[in-house]
Design a protein around this motif. Sequence first.
Motif, mmCIF file in Angstrom:
data_model
loop_
_atom_site.group_PDB
_atom_site.id
_atom_site.type_symbol
_atom_site.label_atom_id
_atom_site.label_comp_id
_atom_site.label_asym_id
_atom_site.label_seq_id
_atom_site.Cartn_x
_atom_site.Cartn_y
_atom_site.Cartn_z
ATOM 1 N N HIS A 40 0.818 -1.213 0.000
ATOM 2 C CA HIS A 40 0.000 0.000 0.000
ATOM 3 C C HIS A 40 0.851 1.263 0.000
ATOM 4 O O HIS A 40 0.323 2.362 0.133
ATOM 5 N N LEU A 41 2.164 1.115 -0.164
ATOM 6 C CA LEU A 41 3.035 2.286 -0.224
ATOM 7 C C LEU A 41 3.050 2.834 -1.645
ATOM 8 O O LEU A 41 2.969 2.078 -2.599
ATOM 9 N N PRO A 42 3.173 4.142 -1.797
ATOM 10 C CA PRO A 42 3.235 4.714 -3.149
ATOM 11 C C PRO A 42 4.563 4.383 -3.832
ATOM 12 O O PRO A 42 5.562 4.147 -3.157
ATOM 13 N N GLY A 43 4.555 4.351 -5.164
ATOM 14 C CA GLY A 43 5.770 4.145 -5.945
ATOM 15 C C GLY A 43 6.444 2.810 -5.703
ATOM 16 O O GLY A 43 7.657 2.683 -5.660
ATOM 17 N N LYS A 44 5.628 1.748 -5.570
ATOM 18 C CA LYS A 44 6.189 0.458 -5.195
ATOM 19 C C LYS A 44 6.422 -0.492 -6.366
ATOM 20 O O LYS A 44 7.068 -1.495 -6.223
ATOM 21 N N SER A 45 5.863 -0.189 -7.546
ATOM 22 C CA SER A 45 5.778 -1.187 -8.617
ATOM 23 C C SER A 45 7.137 -1.733 -9.058
ATOM 24 O O SER A 45 8.152 -1.083 -8.921
ATOM 25 N N ALA A 46 7.106 -2.940 -9.603
ATOM 26 C CA ALA A 46 8.236 -3.658 -10.187
ATOM 27 C C ALA A 46 9.185 -4.264 -9.146
ATOM 28 O O ALA A 46 9.610 -5.404 -9.294
ATOM 29 N N ARG A 47 9.529 -3.564 -8.108
ATOM 30 C CA ARG A 47 10.418 -4.117 -7.096
ATOM 31 C C ARG A 47 9.718 -5.258 -6.349
ATOM 32 O O ARG A 47 8.512 -5.384 -6.375
ATOM 33 N N TRP A 48 10.492 -6.034 -5.624
ATOM 34 C CA TRP A 48 9.892 -7.023 -4.743
ATOM 35 C C TRP A 48 9.353 -6.323 -3.516
ATOM 36 O O TRP A 48 9.933 -5.367 -3.022
ATOM 37 N N GLU A 49 8.224 -6.803 -3.037
ATOM 38 C CA GLU A 49 7.610 -6.236 -1.843
ATOM 39 C C GLU A 49 7.570 -7.311 -0.760
ATOM 40 O O GLU A 49 7.483 -8.490 -1.067
ATOM 41 N N LYS A 50 7.558 -6.866 0.463
ATOM 42 C CA LYS A 50 7.418 -7.805 1.569
ATOM 43 C C LYS A 50 6.099 -8.574 1.427
ATOM 44 O O LYS A 50 5.990 -9.737 1.804
ATOM 45 N N ASN A 51 5.101 -7.905 0.840
ATOM 46 C CA ASN A 51 3.784 -8.498 0.598
ATOM 47 C C ASN A 51 3.874 -9.771 -0.264
ATOM 48 O O ASN A 51 3.015 -10.641 -0.185
ATOM 49 N N ASP A 52 4.933 -9.885 -1.077
ATOM 50 C CA ASP A 52 5.097 -11.067 -1.931
ATOM 51 C C ASP A 52 5.315 -12.339 -1.113
ATOM 52 O O ASP A 52 5.157 -13.441 -1.634
ATOM 53 N N LEU A 53 5.687 -12.162 0.150
ATOM 54 C CA LEU A 53 5.866 -13.333 1.013
ATOM 55 C C LEU A 53 4.565 -14.124 1.135
ATOM 56 O O LEU A 53 4.586 -15.345 1.289
ATOM 57 N N TYR A 54 3.419 -13.431 1.034
ATOM 58 C CA TYR A 54 2.128 -14.132 1.069
ATOM 59 C C TYR A 54 2.043 -15.137 -0.087
ATOM 60 O O TYR A 54 1.580 -16.257 0.085
ATOM 61 N N ALA A 55 2.488 -14.719 -1.256
ATOM 62 C CA ALA A 55 2.450 -15.606 -2.421
ATOM 63 C C ALA A 55 3.359 -16.813 -2.193
ATOM 64 O O ALA A 55 3.004 -17.947 -2.559
ATOM 65 N N VAL A 56 4.511 -16.580 -1.578
ATOM 66 C CA VAL A 56 5.447 -17.671 -1.304
ATOM 67 C C VAL A 56 4.811 -18.681 -0.338
ATOM 68 O O VAL A 56 4.865 -19.899 -0.566
ATOM 69 N N VAL A 57 4.166 -18.153 0.707
ATOM 70 C CA VAL A 57 3.522 -19.029 1.694
ATOM 71 C C VAL A 57 2.402 -19.842 1.040
ATOM 72 O O VAL A 57 2.321 -21.069 1.199
ATOM 73 N N PHE A 58 1.547 -19.164 0.257
ATOM 74 C CA PHE A 58 0.421 -19.862 -0.373
ATOM 75 C C PHE A 58 0.898 -20.876 -1.418
ATOM 76 O O PHE A 58 0.347 -21.973 -1.507
ATOM 77 N N ALA A 59 1.924 -20.516 -2.182
ATOM 78 C CA ALA A 59 2.454 -21.451 -3.183
ATOM 79 C C ALA A 59 3.035 -22.683 -2.489
ATOM 80 O O ALA A 59 2.805 -23.815 -2.926
ATOM 81 N N SER A 60 3.751 -22.466 -1.384
ATOM 82 C CA SER A 60 4.339 -23.597 -0.652
ATOM 83 C C SER A 60 3.250 -24.520 -0.113
ATOM 84 O O SER A 60 3.346 -25.747 -0.230
ATOM 85 N N ALA A 61 2.195 -23.919 0.455
ATOM 86 C CA ALA A 61 1.096 -24.720 0.991
ATOM 87 C C ALA A 61 0.435 -25.531 -0.124
ATOM 88 O O ALA A 61 0.063 -26.701 0.069
ATOM 89 N N THR A 62 0.307 -24.919 -1.313
ATOM 90 C CA THR A 62 -0.329 -25.612 -2.434
ATOM 91 C C THR A 62 0.534 -26.758 -2.937
ATOM 92 O O THR A 62 0.029 -27.825 -3.302
ATOM 93 N N ILE A 63 1.847 -26.557 -2.938
ATOM 94 C CA ILE A 63 2.776 -27.624 -3.359
ATOM 95 C C ILE A 63 2.636 -28.828 -2.417
ATOM 96 O O ILE A 63 2.577 -29.975 -2.862
ATOM 97 N N ILE A 64 2.511 -28.534 -1.116
ATOM 98 C CA ILE A 64 2.318 -29.614 -0.130
ATOM 99 C C ILE A 64 0.992 -30.346 -0.410
ATOM 100 O O ILE A 64 0.922 -31.570 -0.393
ATOM 101 N N LEU A 65 -0.049 -29.554 -0.742
ATOM 102 C CA LEU A 65 -1.357 -30.133 -1.041
ATOM 103 C C LEU A 65 -1.281 -31.062 -2.260
ATOM 104 O O LEU A 65 -1.875 -32.145 -2.273
#
Length: 157
Positions: A40-65
């Motif tokens: 939700h910070l301005p001027g954030k696009s393209a770089r990696w965000e801490k928020n991307d950790l959610y995607a890592v967690v969900f992808a890992s859980a799905t791989i386990i599934l």
Amino acid sequence: MKLSNILIVVATLLVMEFAVTLFHKYVMHGIGWGWHQSHHLPGKSARWEKNDLYAVVFASATIILFAVGGGTDAPLWWVAFGITLYGLLYSILHDVLIHRRLPLKWQPKNRYLQRLKTAHHLHHAVRTREGAVSFGFLYTPPVEALREELRERKKVP
Ligand SMILES: [Zn+2]
Ligand SMILES: [Zn+2]
């Protein structure tokens, strides 16, 4: 692909949208704000965000599934497939179309996609943990209703 498996995938997509909307609203804008704030910070696009950790967690859980899913004969495998499909749609719409994280010139005129875009930008109109509108991704309330809600909260003119 069996009809029952198609139904499982469709149902998983629907349940995912519902669950992700609640998760975004009550966890990411709640106890999980520490990770989500970066998005939700301005001027954030393209770089990696801490928020991307959610995607890592969900992808890992799905791989386990997938691993415990028992192969394509088992319903659980198709649930995992549905979650993966949701994740793919989410990445294409949220990260590529809305936040332009890939250098593509894709500008669809489709009304549904336009609505998703506008609604999500209204979600980003609020930079704080509280007071945001429109937490869904594949479904959003009508744009006018969201503007009205924001106006009532005096966040946006
Ligand atoms: Zn948010
Ligand atoms: Zn966003």
